[in-house]
Structures are given as C-alpha cells and as structure tokens.
Enzyme design. Structure first.
Site, short mmCIF file in Angstrom:
data_model
loop_
_atom_site.label_atom_id
_atom_site.label_comp_id
_atom_site.label_asym_id
_atom_site.label_seq_id
_atom_site.Cartn_x
_atom_site.Cartn_y
_atom_site.Cartn_z
N HIS A 186 -32.94 25.03 -3.64
CA HIS A 186 -32.88 23.93 -4.63
C HIS A 186 -33.27 24.44 -6.02
O HIS A 186 -34.33 24.09 -6.57
CB HIS A 186 -33.86 22.85 -4.15
N GLU A 291 -27.54 24.13 -6.55
CA GLU A 291 -28.27 24.43 -5.32
C GLU A 291 -27.31 24.92 -4.24
O GLU A 291 -26.44 24.17 -3.79
CB GLU A 291 -28.98 23.15 -4.86
#
Ligand code: BG6
Length: 315
Positions: A186, A291
């Site tokens: 992320h 991500e």
C-alpha cells in the site's frame, strides 16, 4: 603547535574493504534503518514492517507519511508502505476472512527483524542492502490467531539500491489445509501537486470504481486525479510499468512481479477530513497511493506451498 616531521597517516577506516551499507536498530528496537554509502536511506518500523521513509542522497523524502501517523504500534501507519494481508478492505462474504479488520492483521502486528544482507560494491554507486522481516502464526497475537486460524509464515524483504526500492513478500502455508488470501503493498508516494500528476500504464485496463458503487469500468488514457479516487485496476498488460509523472516528468516507475492488480487511491478533501491520523488535512495534495497487489480475486495456497510477489519502484 609544532608539527612532527614523521607524523603517522590517518588510518583508512577499513583498509581494502569496499564501502558498505550501514544498518541500525533504533528507537528502543522499534525501527530498522539502512543507509547506502552513496547516501540513500530507508527506515522500516517493526510494527507492520512498514517502510516509513525512503530518502534520496540529498535527503529528499520519496514517501508520504502523515504528520499524525501513529508510530507507537497502536494503529496501522498512515503513510509509507503498509503491507496488507490476508484481506484487502473487509470481506464480509468470504467466510474465512470475514472477521478480520480492514486490510488484515499484518500491518498491525509486530514483525521480527530477521537480518540484513549487503552487496559490496566496487564504487559508491552500486551497493545495495536487503532487510528481511518475518511474521508467522507463532508471532501474531492471540486475537489475530482466533480471527484467522491458519498456519502461515511471511517473509518480507525490503531492498534499497541507489535508484530503486524493492519490496517483496513470500507467503508460506505451513498448515495442513489450503487457505485463500489477498495481499497488497500500500505505497503512499510523496508528490508536489496532485493536480499535476498522471499515472500511465493502466490504459485500456478494466477497473472497479469503489467510489461509484463498485461499478466495472474501463480506463482510457492516463489516470489523472481531480477528486476522491479509489479504484482497483486489473492492468491489461501486467508487464508494463505503472509510471507516476508530475508536470510531465516521470517520478516513480513500478514494475510488478506476480501482483496482478493495482489500486489507485487518493482520499481528497472530505475523506482526509474524516481520518483522525491524516495530517495535514490538505496533505491529500501531496500524496498518491499506487498499490501493487493481488486483491481482485483470492489466491489459494495449498498446504506446504509458497507464493512470492513483489514490486520494484525505480526513480
Ligand atoms: C485503499 C482502499 O487501499 O486503502 C481504500 O482501496 C481505503 O478503500 C484505503 O480507504 C485506506 O485504508 P485504511 O484502512 O488505511 O484507512
């Protein structure tokens, strides 16, 4: 002062040995930092094995980290590179992971630092350092074990070179029954002005628009951000790098290995307001999450099998 005629020469620090990365464990054993001989450095918090900082040799930060991010282990870190496992978001309809908190337990667990490996270099420019972190059934807390009762181990490797950062994960099923998981790196990239950002490499790709009722859509051209964006792309061409450019200049190029999806997220004004750990509130202008992950479907891992995936971010 009288200068001696036969004054000894200063000793070279380590005669004959090429320059190597320095690795330190700091802040009461809570962080590992590494600096290359050429000056680039990273910091990894053992909480979540979250990369919280990646700086170039001049000290400029490449990742966005909220000024209100909790770094004391009380919450997942808002910024850097939190690691999502074994569920992306929440999955109320997927029974084995239905009880887990948003984005799973890996970003909220304390990982072990397993060690470093460095490559020696002939000059100052090609040294690298790899930091390895581990998490397993034996080291997660009882609450997480109850919510996800599978036997697993994760090894997460963070490798710094002068012009790239590689983060890779190996997930092993140590139990005697299969399990299904999702995982995601992320990454919060630091940028100067979100309105000048373009993301390429997702052209002609299908995506799920999480801010428009999870509708399936098709990307045409580059991605630009002019409001809240929360999309799960399944890139048409997995080998094509995803490139984040600002004002026409490429800043980050992300190459994925065995991670078929790309999430693009920016909370914009209202969502940023609503997050207590998001500071400054207009910080959404200076960040973009791109991500790399395996999140659109579930990846099944048979007993005894291992999965490997990762990303290389070049600058
Ligand atoms: C993204 C999700 O990956 O993470 C978003 O697609 C989510 O839906 C965002 O809002 C941040 O999640 P969290 O749990 O860190 O606030």
């Amino acid at each position: 002062m009288v200068d001696r005629p036969n004054k000894p020469q200063a000793l070279a620090t380590t005669p004959g040995l090429p320059p190597q990365a320095q690795v330190n464990i700091t802040h009461d054993n809570s962080r590992v930092s590494a600096v290359l001989p050429s000056g680039e450095c990273i910091e990894v918090l053992l909480h979540g094995a979250t990369v919280t900082s990646w700086k170039d040799r001049a000290g400029n930060e490449r990742l966005w980290l909220s000024e209100a991010a909790k770094l004391d282990g009380s919450k997942a870190v808002r910024g850097g590179i939190p690691l999502v496992f074994p569920v992306f978001g929440t999955a109320p309809d997927h029974e084995p992971t239905s009880k887990l908190p948003q984005h799973g337990f890996a970003r909220n667990s304390r990982w072990d630092f397993l060690g470093k490996s460095t490559t020696e270099s002939s000059g100052q420019t090609d040294a690298s350092v790899k930091l390895d972190f581990g998490l397993s059934t034996a080291t997660i807390d009882d609450e997480a074990k109850k919510l996800w009762p599978f036997s697993f181990s994760l090894i997460y490797s963070v490798t710094l070179t002068p012009d790239a950062l590689r983060t890779g994960i190996v997930i092993t099923n140590d139990g005697d029954q299969p399990f299904e998981f999702q995982t995601l790196l992320h990454t919060y990239f630091r940028i100067g002005d979100i309105t000048k950002v373009k993301i390429s490499g997702l052209e002609e790709s299908a995506y799920i628009d999480k801010v428009d009722g999870a509708k399936e859509k098709q990307q045409t051209g580059d991605v630009t951000i002019a409001g809240e964006v929360d999309r799960v792309y399944h890139p048409a061409s997995p080998e094509t790098p995803v490139v984040v450019s600002e004002s026409g200049e490429a800043k980050f190029s992300i190459v994925r290995d065995n991670l078929g999806d790309v999430v693009v997220w920016n909370p914009w004004v209202e969502k940023a307001q609503g997050m207590g750990d998001f500071e400054p509130k207009d910080g959404y202008r200076n960040m973009i999450c791109v991500e790399a992950g395996a999140v659109k479907a579930w990846t099944k891992l048979e007993a005894g099998d291992a999965y490997e995936g990762g990303q290389i971010i070049s600058v």
